[in-house]
Motif scaffolding. Structure first.
Motif, short mmCIF file in Angstrom:
data_model
loop_
_atom_site.label_atom_id
_atom_site.label_comp_id
_atom_site.label_asym_id
_atom_site.label_seq_id
_atom_site.Cartn_x
_atom_site.Cartn_y
_atom_site.Cartn_z
N UNK A 20 6.72 57.59 -21.29
CA UNK A 20 7.93 56.87 -21.56
C UNK A 20 8.47 57.29 -22.93
N UNK A 21 7.60 57.57 -23.91
CA UNK A 21 8.07 57.97 -25.23
C UNK A 21 8.75 59.34 -25.17
N UNK A 22 8.32 60.21 -24.25
CA UNK A 22 8.98 61.50 -24.09
C UNK A 22 10.41 61.30 -23.61
N UNK A 23 10.59 60.40 -22.69
CA UNK A 23 11.93 60.12 -22.16
C UNK A 23 12.82 59.57 -23.27
N UNK A 24 12.26 58.65 -24.07
CA UNK A 24 13.03 58.10 -25.19
C UNK A 24 13.43 59.20 -26.16
N UNK A 25 12.51 60.11 -26.45
CA UNK A 25 12.79 61.21 -27.37
C UNK A 25 13.87 62.12 -26.78
N UNK A 26 13.75 62.45 -25.49
CA UNK A 26 14.76 63.29 -24.85
C UNK A 26 16.12 62.61 -24.87
N UNK A 27 16.13 61.34 -24.59
CA UNK A 27 17.40 60.61 -24.57
C UNK A 27 18.01 60.59 -25.97
N UNK A 28 17.19 60.43 -26.99
CA UNK A 28 17.68 60.44 -28.37
C UNK A 28 18.28 61.80 -28.71
N UNK A 29 17.59 62.87 -28.30
CA UNK A 29 18.07 64.21 -28.58
C UNK A 29 19.38 64.49 -27.85
N UNK A 30 19.46 64.04 -26.61
CA UNK A 30 20.68 64.26 -25.83
C UNK A 30 21.85 63.52 -26.46
N UNK A 31 21.59 62.28 -26.87
CA UNK A 31 22.67 61.50 -27.49
C UNK A 31 23.12 62.17 -28.79
N UNK A 32 22.17 62.70 -29.55
CA UNK A 32 22.51 63.39 -30.79
C UNK A 32 23.35 64.63 -30.49
N UNK A 33 22.95 65.39 -29.46
CA UNK A 33 23.71 66.58 -29.07
C UNK A 33 25.11 66.20 -28.61
#
Length: 160
Positions: A1-14
């Motif tokens: 679940x933390x990987x998904x949160x990290x990916x979502x954070x990165x996508x939002x930043x991008x």
């Protein structure tokens, strides 16, 4: 679940960077602006897919939690029944011992009373063992998922 949160954070930043870039490119090359718009659309699509995955995982988590709560409630009801039976038998045992003491005080060793007392005591021991086994089963049921999780994290080097 933390990987998904990290990916979502990165996508939002991008997505934020792309949006800022688009704002600055109003006077820039139209082809580059189109490429950035396409990249933004791709990022939005990836974000939507991740949101769907998070929602599915959340629903799966809720189902697992509900099933576990149901099993615990059932096991607790069984344990409560065992304890009620134990209390009843212990009360009968106490009454039989009182009657046996009274008979011995009068000097009358009634074999029926002795037999009844021993049978009640044996039943109390069985009920106690049954309650202890139910309690041990509950402890094992509670620990098994934790042990499996620990074994699983040990197999992949502690990385989850």
């Amino acid at each position: 679940m933390s990987e998904i949160d990290e990916l979502q954070r990165r996508i939002m930043s991008a997505m934020d960077r792309v949006a800022q870039g688009l704002d600055g490119l109003n006077a820039a090359d139209p082809a580059e602006a189109d490429a950035l718009r396409q990249e933004l659309a791709d990022e939005k699509s990836i974000n939507a897919d991740l949101k769907e995955r998070i929602d599915a995982l959340g629903a799966q988590h809720e189902k697992i939690l509900h099933d576990a709560e149901s099993r615990v409630a059932s096991k607790m009801a069984d344990l409560d029944n065992q304890l009620q039976k134990l209390r009843t038998i212990n009360k009968q045992l106490s009454e039989a011992c009182d009657a046996l003491r009274a008979a011995n005080a009068e000097g009358v060793g009634d074999p029926e009373l002795i037999n009844s007392s021993m049978m009640t005591e044996l039943e109390a021991i069985r009920a106690m063992r049954s309650a202890e086994m139910a309690e041990a089963g509950e402890i094992i049921a509670a620990l098994t998922p934790l042990l499996e999780q620990a074994a699983g994290s040990g197999e992949n080097g502690g990385v989850q």
